[in-house]
Design an enzyme around this catalytic site. Structure first.
Site, PDB file in Angstrom:
ATOM      1  N   ASP A   1      -3.010   2.596  -5.732  1.00  0.00           N
ATOM      2  CA  ASP A   1      -1.961   2.422  -4.806  1.00  0.00           C
ATOM      3  C   ASP A   1      -1.759   1.255  -3.993  1.00  0.00           C
ATOM      4  O   ASP A   1      -0.807   1.431  -3.338  1.00  0.00           O
ATOM      5  CB  ASP A   1      -2.234   3.870  -3.684  1.00  0.00           C
ATOM      6  CG  ASP A   1      -3.724   3.580  -3.265  1.00  0.00           C
ATOM      7  OD1 ASP A   1      -4.536   2.658  -3.575  1.00  0.00           O
ATOM      8  OD2 ASP A   1      -3.898   4.101  -1.988  1.00  0.00           O
ATOM      9  N   GLU A   2      -2.484   0.424  -4.512  1.00  0.00           N
ATOM     10  CA  GLU A   2      -2.365  -0.944  -3.641  1.00  0.00           C
ATOM     11  C   GLU A   2      -2.296  -2.080  -4.668  1.00  0.00           C
ATOM     12  O   GLU A   2      -2.754  -2.267  -5.713  1.00  0.00           O
ATOM     13  CB  GLU A   2      -3.900  -1.334  -2.723  1.00  0.00           C
ATOM     14  CG  GLU A   2      -3.948  -0.231  -1.669  1.00  0.00           C
ATOM     15  CD  GLU A   2      -5.066  -0.381  -0.918  1.00  0.00           C
ATOM     16  OE1 GLU A   2      -5.339  -1.791  -0.484  1.00  0.00           O
ATOM     17  OE2 GLU A   2      -5.778   0.406  -0.483  1.00  0.00           O
TER      18      GLU A   2
ATOM     19  N   ASP B   1       0.995  -1.197  -0.074  1.00  0.00           N
ATOM     20  CA  ASP B   1       0.100  -0.023  -0.033  1.00  0.00           C
ATOM     21  C   ASP B   1       0.701   1.339  -0.017  1.00  0.00           C
ATOM     22  O   ASP B   1       1.611   1.443   0.939  1.00  0.00           O
ATOM     23  CB  ASP B   1      -0.877   0.089   1.299  1.00  0.00           C
ATOM     24  CG  ASP B   1      -2.006   1.081   1.233  1.00  0.00           C
ATOM     25  OD1 ASP B   1      -1.834   2.041   0.386  1.00  0.00           O
ATOM     26  OD2 ASP B   1      -2.866   1.148   2.345  1.00  0.00           O
TER      27      ASP B   1
END
Length: 429
Positions: A121-122, A25
């Site tokens: 973003d992950e 993350d």
């Protein structure tokens, strides 16, 4: 790197016994990218925020300094500014976020071909087979954190566990720039005391339902009778019970593997409230224009249409119906969406936001049965027009052609690329 079949994955998943799953993350992703683009923002109380003029005035991401001042992702700009009067607001730069997201995935692919995005973003990584090359899951997590800092100037938090759900929990457990290992023998000690809302899949509505039955922690959820949860929450209740007990066998998708698409949708919040049916049709046409492009991009046709209507009091209604013929034509979709609105929704209620979703998808080349009382030839002409429009868009750029009605549509905002979501949310097909 070649794609591997799911059958190959099934055989290799147990070759090494316990799986090693990572969830990476990127910390304050949008804000961090902005600070790379403008180093003067480093250390400041800043936030990436939507446009107040377009009524998207919420905080999308915030710096660590802003977080310490109490600023929260998802809150209104005015709320954030009350807590932090000197907050610096920056508009989103979606192309830059996509660029850095791709650079991050390029690094992940050096460690495994099993990389599954969960938003920009992950990502999940299955590094079960990579440990002979790069060390344990925890060591790989530390390597990834170091490389992100040195190569991209970004920090990540990484959860390491034996399944996807607990790996996701681990990346949230300690931030920023941390690795958290959650093993099979200690997950009860680490995870069970935490609020139920911290488990993947437990949103605000489910949290409220669980609280009504005295279930407040993940441990409460794990110890609750499974049949009881199934009766109260359906299939989701059974799944959450399994996840809380570490019984998640979900796999990380393999590089190149396509994800089954069940529906395709698009929505927007208008710059001002829509006051009449004419304005509603214009927005439905704009949404159907984008939806048609995505259907043709994926080689799909819609067998049904669903619309979402949000009024000025933020109440949302969803309506749907099957289509006489499967189609991808923007005009055909817009007309049926509008007919559904006229039939089912009071026209005297102003609307703040609309969405259109194609459901019951089928392959574009799938044969269909013609109806005796339906004008098939008229639809075929619309479909042909759409195919021409799509081919021109592919050659000369998006929106090279659009319905003339949309040229003077000043009450809809320009939207970010369709793959963009606020940080922390999954990509939605």
């Amino acid at each position: 790197m070649s794609a591997l079949s799911s059958e190959h994955f099934a055989s290799r998943a147990t070759d090494l016994g316990e799986r090693s799953i990572l969830h990476c993350d990127m910390n304050a992703f949008y804000a961090s990218v902005e600070m790379i683009l403008n180093p003067q923002l480093r250390g400041s109380r800043m936030a990436v925020a939507g446009s107040r003029e377009d009524r998207h005035g919420i905080i999308l991401a915030k710096s660590e300094a802003a977080k310490q001042a109490g600023v929260k992702t998802g809150e209104a700009i005015w709320q954030a500014q009350q807590k932090c009067p000197d907050l610096i607001l920056v508009p989103p730069n979606y192309e830059a976020y996509l660029y850095y997201s791709r650079l991050a995935r390029k690094i992940y692919y050096e460690y495994s071909d099993q990389v599954e995005s969960y938003g920009l973003d992950e990502c999940w990584l299955d590094v079960s087979e990579s440990q002979k090359l790069f060390g344990s899951g925890a060591e790989i997590a530390d390597q990834l954190r170091a490389r992100m800092k040195s190569e991209l100037k970004l920090s990540i938090s990484v959860g390491v566990s034996f399944n996807k759900v607990f790996a996701k929990f681990g990346s949230d457990y300690k931030k920023p720039d941390a690795s958290t290992v959650i093993g099979r023998h200690d997950f009860r000690r680490v995870i069970w005391p935490r609020p139920a809302s911290e488990l993947l899949g437990v949103g605000p509505a489910t949290t409220r339902k669980l609280a009504k039955y005295g279930i407040f922690t993940i441990g409460d959820l794990a110890r609750a009778p499974r049949d009881f949860l199934g009766q109260r929450l359906g299939v989701n209740g059974l799944r959450l019970h399994d996840w809380a007990n570490g019984l998640d066998s979900g796999r990380v998708r393999i590089f190149g593997e396509s994800i089954p698409v069940k529906s395709i949708g698009h929505g927007l919040t208008c710059r001002r409230d829509l006051q009449n049916a004419e304005e509603v049709f214009t927005v439905l046409l704009k949404l159907s224009h984008e939806l048609s492009y995505r259907l043709q991009e994926g080689n799909y046709k819609a067998g049904g249409i669903q619309i979402g209507l949000k009024d000025t009091e933020l109440h949302t209604v969803e309506l749907q119906k099957p289509l006489p013929y499967p189609a991808s034509s923007e005009l055909y979709l817009a007309r049926h969406a509008f007919a559904l609105y006229l039939e089912k929704y009071p026209q005297n209620k102003p609307l703040r936001a609309l969405s259109v979703r194609a459901i019951q998808l089928q392959a574009a080349n799938q044969p269909i049965q013609e109806h005796f009382f339906e004008d098939w030839q008229k639809l075929e002409k619309l479909e042909k027009l759409n195919r021409i429009s799509y081919s021109l868009s592919e050659k000369y750029g998006r929106n090279i052609l659009c319905p003339a009605r949309l040229l003077n549509c000043d009450y809809t905002a320009e939207n970010p690329p369709l793959l963009i979501r606020p940080p922390g949310l999954p990509l939605d097909n």
